[in-house]
Design an enzyme around this catalytic site. Sequence first.
Site, PDB file in Angstrom:
ATOM      1  N   ALA A 263      -6.122  -3.682  11.939  1.00  0.00           N
ATOM      2  CA  ALA A 263      -4.664  -3.546  11.898  1.00  0.00           C
ATOM      3  C   ALA A 263      -4.012  -4.816  11.377  1.00  0.00           C
ATOM      4  O   ALA A 263      -4.624  -5.877  11.345  1.00  0.00           O
ATOM      5  CB  ALA A 263      -4.124  -3.235  13.300  1.00  0.00           C
ATOM      6  N   SER A 264      -2.736  -4.686  10.956  1.00  0.00           N
ATOM      7  CA  SER A 264      -1.927  -5.824  10.499  1.00  0.00           C
ATOM      8  C   SER A 264      -0.484  -5.367  10.330  1.00  0.00           C
ATOM      9  O   SER A 264      -0.199  -4.173  10.297  1.00  0.00           O
ATOM     10  CB  SER A 264      -2.433  -6.372   9.151  1.00  0.00           C
ATOM     11  OG  SER A 264      -3.733  -6.896   9.260  1.00  0.00           O
ATOM     12  N   ASN A 265       0.424  -6.337  10.195  1.00  0.00           N
ATOM     13  CA  ASN A 265       1.825  -6.075   9.849  1.00  0.00           C
ATOM     14  C   ASN A 265       2.200  -6.936   8.641  1.00  0.00           C
ATOM     15  O   ASN A 265       1.652  -8.026   8.456  1.00  0.00           O
ATOM     16  CB  ASN A 265       2.776  -6.435  10.993  1.00  0.00           C
ATOM     17  CG  ASN A 265       2.412  -5.764  12.299  1.00  0.00           C
ATOM     18  OD1 ASN A 265       2.064  -4.590  12.324  1.00  0.00           O
ATOM     19  ND2 ASN A 265       2.471  -6.512  13.394  1.00  0.00           N
ATOM     20  N   ASN A 543       0.637  -0.383   9.369  1.00  0.00           N
ATOM     21  CA  ASN A 543      -0.492   0.543   9.488  1.00  0.00           C
ATOM     22  C   ASN A 543      -0.104   2.002   9.641  1.00  0.00           C
ATOM     23  O   ASN A 543      -0.964   2.852   9.871  1.00  0.00           O
ATOM     24  CB  ASN A 543      -1.447   0.135  10.618  1.00  0.00           C
ATOM     25  CG  ASN A 543      -1.915  -1.290  10.484  1.00  0.00           C
ATOM     26  OD1 ASN A 543      -1.720  -2.093  11.380  1.00  0.00           O
ATOM     27  ND2 ASN A 543      -2.510  -1.619   9.349  1.00  0.00           N
ATOM     28  N   ARG A 572       4.760  -0.260  16.339  1.00  0.00           N
ATOM     29  CA  ARG A 572       4.883  -1.525  15.603  1.00  0.00           C
ATOM     30  C   ARG A 572       5.834  -1.375  14.423  1.00  0.00           C
ATOM     31  O   ARG A 572       6.582  -2.286  14.104  1.00  0.00           O
ATOM     32  CB  ARG A 572       3.513  -2.020  15.153  1.00  0.00           C
ATOM     33  CG  ARG A 572       2.731  -2.671  16.284  1.00  0.00           C
ATOM     34  CD  ARG A 572       1.485  -3.397  15.800  1.00  0.00           C
ATOM     35  NE  ARG A 572       0.442  -2.470  15.417  1.00  0.00           N
ATOM     36  CZ  ARG A 572      -0.028  -2.324  14.185  1.00  0.00           C
ATOM     37  NH1 ARG A 572       0.471  -3.047  13.201  1.00  0.00           N
ATOM     38  NH2 ARG A 572      -0.985  -1.465  13.927  1.00  0.00           N
TER      39      ARG A 572
END
Length: 573
Positions: A263-265, A543, A572
């Site tokens: 995952a990441s933003n 994501n 998120r």
Amino acid sequence: MNNGHGPRRGPLFVMVGVVPALLVATGGFLTGCGGSSSSSSEPVSEAPLLPEDGNFEATIRRTTNGVPHVKADDLGSAAYGAGYAQTKDNVCYLAEAIVKARSERAKYFGPHRDAAAQDNLNVINDFTFKAQRILSGAEEEFEAMSPEGQALIKGFTAGYNQYVGETDPSNLPQECREQPWVKEIEPTDLLAHYRMVAQFASGGLFADGPLFIAIPGEDSSQAQPTPVALGKHPGQLDFVANVGSAARTHAAQRENYQDTGLASNAWGIGSEMSSAGRGGLLANPHFPYTGPRRLYQMQMTVPGYLNVNGAGLLGTAVPLINFNENLAWSHTVSTSRRFTLYELTLKDGDDLTYIKDGEERPITSETFTIEVNTGAPEPIELERTFYFSEYGPMISANAVTQGGLPKWGDAGTAFTYRDANADTNDLLDTWLQMSRASNLDEFRDVFRECGSTLWTNTTYADDQGNAYYIDSTSVPNLSSQTLTVIKGKRFASSAFNQLFENGLTLLEGDTSRDDWVEGECGGLMPFDKRPQLVRSDWVQNANDSHWATNPEAFLTGFSPLFGPEKVAQGPRT
């Protein structure tokens, strides 16, 4: 981003067009076998790839928290400096990653990843990676790589070998001190590691069992997934009989192949939301601070050709999340699909022949051998046969779906898959050209020319105030007829739809209709069919799928293999 000298907590924000100050902590000059090359500050259109005299040479400065800044006169030497710095900071992780890519975990660490659980994972993984052609594929494709890609890999390998060769094994970190698996490597070993990274979110999901137990007449007395020991090894083979059952257990543990655990933003800010009128990028990758998936920060400079600062997974010869003088980008794991399953229709009475377009086609086999450390003076050898269709390795769909799909031979079917990230010829070219881009058009050209970031979206900002998003992953290009069939099956069959929701795109292997459309990008989605958006306010991804990148301009009408549209977004986002 983690730089190997202590974690940096929180995200990284870069205002594009602002040159950050550097606090020089240490300095150093690194050379391989001496020699020098001239440098130039004039822009160059062609890459200075390798030193004319064959001697790699680079300067490494260490700034705050030990971040290396590597400068060299040619691309290979810049990678050489990067390889040396990364190895010095993470030699045990890198050496173990190479062991894994070479299918040698069982040789050095024994059959079990978890000795207490007696899980046989090292045996299963080593065999599976051979079947997925991790190392053999690297050996076959290295010469077909671009000169730039070869220069990066050769240079990084030389830097790795320089540090390993000059360091007394007793002075290595405790985790790998005086271990025989810390040794010099070949460029193809490094490329094999890249092939493993490329398949994190595709073939790598099948490495713990589904390939290993794919056998004709699955569960029959004629074919068992137990490897065969070569030679006599009394008292050392107790674990072998349990390998097959262990593989079945591991294969059944994953229910959702859409959730990779990565995952990441990322946010790209445009001119409308920037007081300076330039773009800004927020990079917030959720990768671990330890282990082989940690991120490593560095700057690489080849005067007049390359000047980029960012972070990449350990072992990568160029950073992957970057900024240069004009632009910046980050990556987030996408909702797209990087592989498709195929249901083969078998010939009556023959589990090794399938019918496609009315013609018979063979299921081929290949036998592999691995070594296993059992504590004896010499490792034992195990042998195992794997099977392949024209698409790729055969797979136990029964295990993958926990009984939802039939075993090989039941109902006259067998299952296989095709992986969009199985080949990595131009892997490094994508990030190198992204790093060299000076504006949005040049950056997008990388993807117009079929560049891929494997399993990640790309979020971008530049000094002209552009914010840009693209799903730049390796997504299979299916025909409109196939997509229509998928849509109909999802509507008509709850079982098929559940498979799809779990990340398994099941296609029909008895018709060429469901083959990938080769087109300009060799079976992958071309640039004009990819979700993408240019804005002057902002774009983002956390994501979720592409469709709500910016709710002022929803992205719809794309292949379902890119991810769902018109759905609720995660917390998120």
